[in-house]
Write a protein that holds these residues in place. Sequence first.
Motif, PDB file in Angstrom:
ATOM      1  N   ASP A 170       0.839  -1.209   0.000  1.00  0.00           N
ATOM      2  CA  ASP A 170       0.000   0.000   0.000  1.00  0.00           C
ATOM      3  C   ASP A 170       0.867   1.251   0.000  1.00  0.00           C
ATOM      4  OD1 ASP A 170      -2.245   1.659   0.175  1.00  0.00           O
ATOM      5  OD2 ASP A 170      -2.184   1.643   2.354  1.00  0.00           O
ATOM      6  N   LEU A 171       1.869   1.279   0.887  1.00  0.00           N
ATOM      7  CA  LEU A 171       2.753   2.440   0.964  1.00  0.00           C
ATOM      8  C   LEU A 171       3.541   2.627  -0.324  1.00  0.00           C
ATOM      9  CD1 LEU A 171       4.084   1.902   4.612  1.00  0.00           C
ATOM     10  CD2 LEU A 171       2.406   3.597   3.861  1.00  0.00           C
ATOM     11  N   ALA A 172       3.999   1.518  -0.894  1.00  0.00           N
ATOM     12  CA  ALA A 172       4.792   1.599  -2.122  1.00  0.00           C
ATOM     13  C   ALA A 172       3.952   2.058  -3.306  1.00  0.00           C
ATOM     14  CB  ALA A 172       5.429   0.237  -2.412  1.00  0.00           C
ATOM     15  N   ILE A 173       2.728   1.568  -3.396  1.00  0.00           N
ATOM     16  CA  ILE A 173       1.846   1.953  -4.498  1.00  0.00           C
ATOM     17  C   ILE A 173       1.481   3.439  -4.388  1.00  0.00           C
ATOM     18  CG2 ILE A 173      -0.482   1.617  -5.444  1.00  0.00           C
ATOM     19  CD1 ILE A 173      -0.077  -1.404  -4.749  1.00  0.00           C
TER      20      ILE A 173
ATOM     21  N   LYS B 235      -5.341  -8.863  -1.444  1.00  0.00           N
ATOM     22  CA  LYS B 235      -6.419  -7.941  -1.056  1.00  0.00           C
ATOM     23  C   LYS B 235      -5.881  -6.531  -0.885  1.00  0.00           C
ATOM     24  CE  LYS B 235     -10.067  -7.273   2.370  1.00  0.00           C
ATOM     25  NZ  LYS B 235     -10.720  -7.833   3.595  1.00  0.00           N
ATOM     26  N   VAL B 236      -4.744  -6.395  -0.216  1.00  0.00           N
ATOM     27  CA  VAL B 236      -4.146  -5.070  -0.004  1.00  0.00           C
ATOM     28  C   VAL B 236      -3.713  -4.457  -1.327  1.00  0.00           C
ATOM     29  CG1 VAL B 236      -2.167  -3.867   0.997  1.00  0.00           C
ATOM     30  CG2 VAL B 236      -3.442  -5.510   2.374  1.00  0.00           C
ATOM     31  N   VAL B 237      -3.088  -5.257  -2.186  1.00  0.00           N
ATOM     32  CA  VAL B 237      -2.617  -4.749  -3.482  1.00  0.00           C
ATOM     33  C   VAL B 237      -3.790  -4.246  -4.328  1.00  0.00           C
ATOM     34  CG1 VAL B 237      -1.629  -5.443  -5.701  1.00  0.00           C
ATOM     35  CG2 VAL B 237      -0.500  -6.096  -3.576  1.00  0.00           C
ATOM     36  N   ASN B 238      -4.837  -5.045  -4.439  1.00  0.00           N
ATOM     37  CA  ASN B 238      -5.990  -4.642  -5.244  1.00  0.00           C
ATOM     38  C   ASN B 238      -6.625  -3.360  -4.713  1.00  0.00           C
ATOM     39  OD1 ASN B 238      -5.931  -6.791  -7.123  1.00  0.00           O
ATOM     40  ND2 ASN B 238      -6.955  -8.150  -5.678  1.00  0.00           N
ATOM     41  N   THR B 239      -6.774  -3.299  -3.386  1.00  0.00           N
ATOM     42  CA  THR B 239      -7.380  -2.116  -2.769  1.00  0.00           C
ATOM     43  C   THR B 239      -6.513  -0.888  -2.979  1.00  0.00           C
ATOM     44  OG1 THR B 239      -8.461  -3.479  -1.079  1.00  0.00           O
ATOM     45  CG2 THR B 239      -8.213  -1.137  -0.601  1.00  0.00           C
ATOM     46  N   ALA B 240      -5.194  -1.060  -2.828  1.00  0.00           N
ATOM     47  CA  ALA B 240      -4.278   0.074  -2.957  1.00  0.00           C
ATOM     48  C   ALA B 240      -4.260   0.627  -4.378  1.00  0.00           C
ATOM     49  CB  ALA B 240      -2.874  -0.344  -2.536  1.00  0.00           C
ATOM     50  N   ILE B 241      -4.282  -0.255  -5.367  1.00  0.00           N
ATOM     51  CA  ILE B 241      -4.282   0.223  -6.754  1.00  0.00           C
ATOM     52  C   ILE B 241      -5.585   0.951  -7.061  1.00  0.00           C
ATOM     53  CG2 ILE B 241      -4.166  -0.462  -9.173  1.00  0.00           C
ATOM     54  CD1 ILE B 241      -2.359  -2.750  -8.332  1.00  0.00           C
ATOM     55  N   ASP B 242      -6.700   0.396  -6.599  1.00  0.00           N
ATOM     56  CA  ASP B 242      -7.979   1.074  -6.793  1.00  0.00           C
ATOM     57  C   ASP B 242      -7.994   2.442  -6.106  1.00  0.00           C
ATOM     58  OD1 ASP B 242      -9.074  -0.926  -8.338  1.00  0.00           O
ATOM     59  OD2 ASP B 242     -10.000  -1.960  -6.649  1.00  0.00           O
ATOM     60  N   LYS B 243      -7.385   2.511  -4.939  1.00  0.00           N
ATOM     61  CA  LYS B 243      -7.391   3.763  -4.170  1.00  0.00           C
ATOM     62  C   LYS B 243      -6.492   4.816  -4.799  1.00  0.00           C
ATOM     63  CE  LYS B 243      -5.240   3.761  -0.204  1.00  0.00           C
ATOM     64  NZ  LYS B 243      -4.924   3.539   1.228  1.00  0.00           N
ATOM     65  N   HIS B 244      -5.293   4.423  -5.197  1.00  0.00           N
ATOM     66  CA  HIS B 244      -4.314   5.404  -5.655  1.00  0.00           C
ATOM     67  C   HIS B 244      -4.328   5.632  -7.161  1.00  0.00           C
ATOM     68  CE1 HIS B 244      -2.686   5.585  -1.636  1.00  0.00           C
ATOM     69  NE2 HIS B 244      -2.495   4.275  -1.627  1.00  0.00           N
ATOM     70  N   PHE B 245      -4.954   4.714  -7.913  1.00  0.00           N
ATOM     71  CA  PHE B 245      -4.952   4.857  -9.368  1.00  0.00           C
ATOM     72  C   PHE B 245      -6.356   4.821  -9.956  1.00  0.00           C
ATOM     73  CE2 PHE B 245      -0.581   3.758  -8.550  1.00  0.00           C
ATOM     74  CZ  PHE B 245       0.131   4.425  -9.538  1.00  0.00           C
ATOM     75  N   ALA B 246      -7.356   5.176  -9.156  1.00  0.00           N
ATOM     76  CA  ALA B 246      -8.728   5.218  -9.670  1.00  0.00           C
ATOM     77  C   ALA B 246      -8.909   6.432 -10.569  1.00  0.00           C
ATOM     78  CB  ALA B 246      -9.724   5.271  -8.513  1.00  0.00           C
ATOM     79  N   THR B 247      -9.891   6.346 -11.478  1.00  0.00           N
ATOM     80  CA  THR B 247     -10.206   7.490 -12.328  1.00  0.00           C
ATOM     81  C   THR B 247     -10.890   8.563 -11.500  1.00  0.00           C
ATOM     82  OG1 THR B 247     -12.242   6.366 -12.920  1.00  0.00           O
ATOM     83  CG2 THR B 247     -10.397   6.154 -14.442  1.00  0.00           C
ATOM     84  N   ILE B 248     -11.008   9.754 -12.072  1.00  0.00           N
ATOM     85  CA  ILE B 248     -11.553  10.896 -11.332  1.00  0.00           C
ATOM     86  C   ILE B 248     -12.974  10.633 -10.857  1.00  0.00           C
ATOM     87  CG2 ILE B 248     -12.212  13.337 -11.541  1.00  0.00           C
ATOM     88  CD1 ILE B 248      -9.903  13.687 -13.491  1.00  0.00           C
ATOM     89  N   ASP B 249     -13.775   9.913 -11.672  1.00  0.00           N
ATOM     90  CA  ASP B 249     -15.163   9.686 -11.265  1.00  0.00           C
ATOM     91  C   ASP B 249     -15.293   8.598 -10.213  1.00  0.00           C
ATOM     92  OD1 ASP B 249     -14.634   7.426 -12.721  1.00  0.00           O
ATOM     93  OD2 ASP B 249     -16.110   7.814 -14.294  1.00  0.00           O
ATOM     94  N   ASP B 250     -14.140   8.006  -9.848  1.00  0.00           N
ATOM     95  CA  ASP B 250     -14.112   7.038  -8.744  1.00  0.00           C
ATOM     96  C   ASP B 250     -15.100   5.887  -8.944  1.00  0.00           C
ATOM     97  OD1 ASP B 250     -13.015   6.099  -6.392  1.00  0.00           O
ATOM     98  OD2 ASP B 250     -14.514   7.063  -5.118  1.00  0.00           O
TER      99      ASP B 250
END
Length: 426
Positions: A190-193, A239-254
């Motif tokens: 999470d921190l690295a992403i 689970k952490v990786v998937n959540t972190a990518i969604d959190k930090h690399f989501a599109t603007i409309d989320d």
Amino acid sequence: MNDIIEFNRNNIDLNNSELPYSIFNVEDVIEKYSQWCRLMPRIRPYYAVKANPSLPLLKVLNKLGVGFDCASQHEIETVLELGAKPESIIFANTCKTNASLVYSRDEDIDLMTFDCLEELKKIQIRHPEARLLVRIKVDDTDSKVRLNRKFGCSMTDALNLLSAAKQMGLFVIGVAFHVGSGAQSADAYDLAIARARQVFDMAEALGYKMSVLDIGGGFPGLWSHSLDNNEITFEQMAKVVNTAIDKHFATIDDNGHWYDNLTVMAEPGTYFCETAFTVLTRVLSRREVSDDQNNWPHIMYTLNDGAYGSFKDSIYIRKVYEPIPLLSSDIIAKRQPYNSILWGPTCCSQDCIQDNCPLVEMFIGEWLMFANMGAYSTNFDNIGFNGMPAPVYRIYVSYKAKQVLIKRNVWKPIRSYFYQFGYNQQ
């Protein structure tokens, strides 16, 4: 494990051979790949060849659709000869030789990492069309083998390198990191992403169009049911990786979609190979030892494989190995256990596989089996230190594994290839 034991008894002449054996279980790799696709379907794995360069293993991974993380020209040549396509290879060593850069250019291997200005200069001269990932330092405090002291750049250096690459006309398309081998904290991803996203933003401010995130390796090789309660599981990491990518690399409309055209890749090594290999060793010698008061009896065994062969991690990370006697349960029940020391066959006093090892009494000519021996262990050179032979290769293909390969229309070419390594139809 019982299937492997039965396979050993039916396919190896345990009475006459004095060579060690390495058994490759194809089904284990297929199951690991299935688990990866189920838990992280949006992330393509690029197997870290250095973890175990066994040719049959690489062949199976290639047929499954796994890419390859190569650290040298030799590794690139190896996977290309096995049928890997150039676009399925990342040259992930941040310090490459001039010759390997020229070779990569000639073979259309264009995805590679860098972490310093001098590497950019080499790339500009010898492979200016390369697609580059800047490798950044991340927190690897909770990993068994920490990598970020040697590899990766700081955030400040990342900005400077991106600026330099821009001026040099080079193509930086993404960010790479590695949380360390044998990571013990899922939060490290999470921190690295999050840090990688900051570098994406830096690069875009300079005019780059970033599209690739490489999350490296560090994933556990043992199946979750084999881990201690305090050890992190692959399921938890995923689970952490998937959540972190969604959190930090989501599109603007989320809406759950990732950053525009983002490709996410990983470099698992141990994950794919650790549980796929089993090593068999024979007792070459035994010696009963007591202290001066004759009240500390134990037995020292010399085996035909050791720390300079399949048991390298006994030196590097003090790995604890668990020997399994290849004896019937009736014989084991009749024998007394002793505090034992297991030595390798060389003349080096550091060639110790296991100290203070509880083990039933063994005799010369009997065999011990060691599971989970696929990662950074098996020696595939013909001759090792002190002229000791490498393990003889054997391949176990279960009915289930064979059906999967048949379904993918790759069983016949794989079977033909396996014959070169002593494969017998089961």
